[in-house]
Write a protein that holds these residues in place. Structure first.
Motif, mmCIF file in Angstrom:
data_model
loop_
_atom_site.group_PDB
_atom_site.id
_atom_site.type_symbol
_atom_site.label_atom_id
_atom_site.label_comp_id
_atom_site.label_asym_id
_atom_site.label_seq_id
_atom_site.Cartn_x
_atom_site.Cartn_y
_atom_site.Cartn_z
ATOM 1 N N VAL A 26 -0.634 3.175 6.675
ATOM 2 C CA VAL A 26 0.107 3.556 6.994
ATOM 3 C C VAL A 26 0.674 4.529 5.801
ATOM 4 C CG1 VAL A 26 3.030 4.035 6.964
ATOM 5 C CG2 VAL A 26 1.720 1.849 7.429
ATOM 6 N N PRO A 27 0.459 5.844 6.137
ATOM 7 C CA PRO A 27 0.192 6.669 4.549
ATOM 8 C C PRO A 27 1.413 7.247 4.159
ATOM 9 C CG PRO A 27 -0.519 7.827 6.659
ATOM 10 C CD PRO A 27 -0.114 6.910 7.335
ATOM 11 N N ALA A 28 1.622 7.226 2.820
ATOM 12 C CA ALA A 28 3.120 7.110 2.459
ATOM 13 C C ALA A 28 2.500 9.411 1.984
ATOM 14 C CB ALA A 28 3.804 6.744 1.667
ATOM 15 N N LEU A 29 1.876 9.344 1.628
ATOM 16 C CA LEU A 29 1.767 10.443 0.322
ATOM 17 C C LEU A 29 0.246 10.758 0.975
ATOM 18 C CD1 LEU A 29 1.869 10.663 -3.028
ATOM 19 C CD2 LEU A 29 3.576 11.006 -1.985
ATOM 20 N N ARG A 30 0.133 12.742 1.038
ATOM 21 C CA ARG A 30 -1.368 12.778 2.650
ATOM 22 C C ARG A 30 -1.618 13.504 1.674
ATOM 23 N NH1 ARG A 30 0.278 13.697 7.944
ATOM 24 N NH2 ARG A 30 2.232 14.743 7.469
ATOM 25 N N GLY A 31 -2.127 13.884 -0.229
ATOM 26 C CA GLY A 31 -2.690 14.929 -0.173
ATOM 27 C C GLY A 31 -2.454 15.527 -1.697
ATOM 28 N N VAL A 32 -1.259 15.318 -2.621
ATOM 29 C CA VAL A 32 -0.348 15.955 -3.338
ATOM 30 C C VAL A 32 -0.807 16.651 -4.407
ATOM 31 C CG1 VAL A 32 1.108 16.219 -3.854
ATOM 32 C CG2 VAL A 32 1.943 14.931 -1.894
ATOM 33 N N ASP A 63 -4.009 15.701 -8.401
ATOM 34 C CA ASP A 63 -5.032 16.243 -7.846
ATOM 35 C C ASP A 63 -5.200 15.835 -5.973
ATOM 36 O OD1 ASP A 63 -6.680 18.577 -7.129
ATOM 37 O OD2 ASP A 63 -7.984 18.059 -8.429
ATOM 38 N N ASP A 64 -4.879 15.954 -5.718
ATOM 39 C CA ASP A 64 -5.023 15.561 -4.164
ATOM 40 C C ASP A 64 -5.040 14.600 -3.811
ATOM 41 O OD1 ASP A 64 -5.185 15.908 -1.383
ATOM 42 O OD2 ASP A 64 -7.563 15.853 -1.657
ATOM 43 N N VAL A 65 -3.631 13.967 -4.287
ATOM 44 C CA VAL A 65 -3.224 12.699 -4.280
ATOM 45 C C VAL A 65 -2.538 11.964 -3.296
ATOM 46 C CG1 VAL A 65 -1.644 10.738 -5.617
ATOM 47 C CG2 VAL A 65 -3.033 12.320 -7.071
ATOM 48 N N SER A 66 -3.234 10.947 -2.989
ATOM 49 C CA SER A 66 -3.001 10.036 -1.767
ATOM 50 C C SER A 66 -2.882 8.627 -2.461
ATOM 51 C CB SER A 66 -3.943 9.942 -0.512
ATOM 52 O OG SER A 66 -4.761 9.313 -0.862
ATOM 53 N N ARG A 67 -1.643 7.748 -1.234
ATOM 54 C CA ARG A 67 -1.168 7.086 -1.008
ATOM 55 C C ARG A 67 -1.151 5.820 0.198
ATOM 56 N NH1 ARG A 67 -0.759 1.791 -2.004
ATOM 57 N NH2 ARG A 67 0.253 0.687 -3.064
ATOM 58 N N THR A 68 -1.751 5.371 0.784
ATOM 59 C CA THR A 68 -1.757 4.217 1.862
ATOM 60 C C THR A 68 -1.244 3.598 1.462
ATOM 61 O OG1 THR A 68 -3.673 6.117 2.855
ATOM 62 C CG2 THR A 68 -2.548 4.381 4.401
ATOM 63 N N TYR A 69 0.131 3.168 2.601
ATOM 64 C CA TYR A 69 -0.484 1.010 2.248
ATOM 65 C C TYR A 69 -0.584 0.288 3.222
ATOM 66 C CZ TYR A 69 3.634 2.503 -1.145
ATOM 67 O OH TYR A 69 3.783 3.046 -1.786
#
Lengths: 394, 225
Positions: free
Chosen positions: B21-27, B8-14
């Motif tokens: 660096v955002p790799a996922l921005r709310g999935v 739910d609205d998953v994000s992953r920033t390195y």
């Protein structure tokens, strides 16, 4: 189950890099072997010396002028044979009292000469110190009281001067004065590389005349029983102090000599072990180094193991076991090498060596500990690897 | 049935040298039990990052992610390892088999971390190899097998713990097309037996075989169906 697998993997990893494992182990092998061999030599030397001192008997009391302690200068002896009469009265049995005046002299028989330790002694020497004759007879009370020029040779002295011939009844000269050989001692062998058979016993009176002196160097007393040795020691020192108020006298027992020698040789053995321990430590650094390389090489494998459910601990234990396996295998081989070296040294050289279980166990334990200590950092690094990064590594 | 994975609205920033660096921005995404989903996208679209998150190899920096009903933000590293062991099966593009290790022991590897004894591991691994059609390759090593066979071994390894989701990252990427087809057919037959399959690929033809497709672009889902 997890541990069994970790062992299997560790073994497999070491087997896959045989040469590298061997070379890494070599550091540990040499370290452990050095510890075991050097401690064995230290212990062997200590045992040999202790045996020799114990051979004197536990009731022996040695009295010398001066203080026996570090840093004290040798004292010139004020003792004379008159003092011995006084001590005989204290002891109550003149056969229990021996004296010595020693001097290094050139001894000649025909064309052969050798340097020997001349000991001016009483006829009581063989009873006070346990000494046996190989042949002939020892000095008699009359020899001593009349200062007769007769001599009893150490086995080494006899061999050098007479070879295979029987020395009994033959003439020798000591410091240019003629003596007649009446006996030869049984050989004693060497101690710390010193020949103990290079001596000549003559009556103390004859030695004093030869040296132009009245003095004697020291007194040895065999106490009737062990319990009274302290009492006797005090009485003897008191008597001598009364007769020579300007001089200190020291009386030491065999136990005290053993204690001091034990301390010195214990320190010596400890220093040897510590030096060898350093090489073990260097071996440990090598293990650490190789384990870091191993972790790097197997990053992908670590990632995969983590992806299928390995916990950080599982990975850490696997690498730690690999390090410990390296060092303990090295430890066992090192123990064998060290023990072999010690046995060779003992058998082929005059240096004695005695293997001790404690040094073997210690060296092995330390090698296992080295594996743990030097394996921990690489193991932790492996355990903490990020599986995503690890899987991507080529 | 509860959903296997819920994002739910998953994000992953390195964090790289101090730069975010955002790799996922709310999935947001749900993988139902028995689902067959393809995640497609160009490289750099975030599909690999998403797959690592769905597999419990990585944790989101934002949003909520439930795997097997458990919130990964509340799990310790050991619990994450257990989750990967029990709930997820991974299949990689480059197989990731252990060299010098037989097919049987490769397949049995996840069972090691479950504390299962060697004999039972081997029995279960051999059965699983039979299921992927490699009953005759049980004691072979990876270098004695073809690429397709190696990938089947990897699939057997992913299945041996009985996971609810199989995550396959470019499973046909290193295979020729005929072999790739047979590997896909195997995945589909497993899916038919009830295992959810999530397929990450950049190959449209492969993706088209899934029940639904999720298209990733610049760290976001650009199309879903």
């Amino acid at each position: 189950m997890r541990l069994a697998e970790a062992w299997r993997v560790a073994l497999e990893a070491l087997r896959a890099n045989r040469l590298r494992s061997m070379l890494t182990m070599l550091g540990v092998i040499i370290g452990v072997a050095a510890v075991v061999a050097l401690v064995a030599i230290g212990t062997g030397t200590k045992q040999q010396i202790e045996n020799q001192v114990e051979g004197l008997g536990s009731n022996l009391l040695l009295v010398v002028p001066g203080r026996i302690e570090a840093g004290s200068a040798p004292t010139s002896s004020p003792l004379t044979l008159d003092d011995i009469d006084a001590i005989n009265r204290v002891v109550g049995d003149r056969t229990r009292v021996a004296v010595t005046i020693a001097s290094g002299e050139t001894v000649r028989a025909g064309s052969r000469t050798r340097f020997a330790s001349m000991q001016g002694v009483l006829e009581t020497t063989p009873t006070v110190f346990v000494r046996n004759l190989d042949r002939g007879t020892y000095l008699t009370r009359t020899d001593v009281s009349t200062g007769r020029r007769v001599a009893v040779l150490g086995a080494g002295t006899a061999r050098d001067l007479f070879g295979d011939r029987d020395p009994i009844g033959r003439q020798i000269t000591i410091g240019g004065v003629r003596f007649r050989v009446i006996g030869v001692f049984e050989p004693l062998g060497q101690s710390l590389g010193v020949d103990r058979d290079g001596e000549v016993h003559v009556p103390v009176t004859a030695a004093q005349r030869l040296l132009g002196t009245e003095r004697i160097d020291g007194i040895a007393i065999r106490a009737p029983d062990r319990e009274r040795i302290g009492e006797l020691s005090d009485a003897v020192v008191a008597t001598l102090a009364e007769r020579h108020p300007d001089t200190d006298f020291s009386a030491v027992t065999q136990e005290q000599i053993l204690g001091v020698l034990g301390d010195i040789l214990g320190v010596l053995t400890g220093v040897l072990a510590a030096i060898a321990g350093i090489s073990l430590l260097v071996g440990g650094v090598g293990v650490s180094n190789i384990m870091l390389v191993s972790v790097r090489e197997r990053t992908k494998e670590i990632g995969l193991r983590k992806a299928v459910g390995a916990r950080p601990r599982d990975i850490g234990v696997q690498f730690l076991l690999e390090a410990v396996l390296l060092t303990t295998t090295g430890g066992i081989l090192g123990m064998a090498l060290g023990a072999g070296t010690a046995l060779l040294v003992d058998g082929l050289s005059p240096v004695p060596a005695a293997l001790t279980w404690w040094s073997m166990t210690l060296a092995f334990g330390v090698s296992a500990a080295v594996g743990i200590v030097f394996g921990v950092v690489p193991a932790q690094r492996a355990g903490r690897l990020d599986p995503v990064v690890a899987l991507r590594t080529e | 049935m509860t959903a296997a994975i819920v994002a739910d609205d998953v994000s992953r920033t390195y964090e790289l040298d101090g730069v975010s660096v955002p790799a996922l921005r709310g999935v947001s995404l749900t993988v139902e039990a028995g689902d067959y989903v393809a995640i497609v996208g160009t490289s750099g679209s975030g599909k690999s990052t998403l797959m690592h998150l769905l597999g419990g190899l990585d944790r989101p920096t934002g949003g909520t992610l439930l795997i097997g009903g458990r919130d990964v933000s509340k799990l310790t590293p050991d619990e994450m390892a257990e989750l990967r062991n029990t709930t997820i099966g991974f299949v990689f593009q480059s197989f990731h088999l252990l060299a010098r290790t037989t097919a049987q022991d490769n397949v049995g590897l996840p069972l090691v971390y479950r504390g299962i004894g060697r004999r039972e591991r081997r029995e279960r691994a051999a059965a699983m190899l039979g299921r992927v059609g490699l009953a005759h390759r049980v004691t072979h090593r990876p270098n004695q097998m073809s690429g397709g066979e190696q990938q089947r071994v990897a699939i057997a390894r992913a299945l041996v713990t009985g996971p609810s989701v199989l995550l396959a990252d470019e499973p046909t990427g290193n295979l020729d097309s005929a072999t790739g087809q047979s590997v896909l057919a195997l995945l589909e037959s497993l899916n038919a037996d009830g295992v959810a399959v999530v397929l990450v690929t950049h190959d449209r033809d492969v993706a088209a075989r899934a029940h639904r497709q999720i298209v990733m672009k610049d760290g976001l889902i650009s199309a879903a169906g």
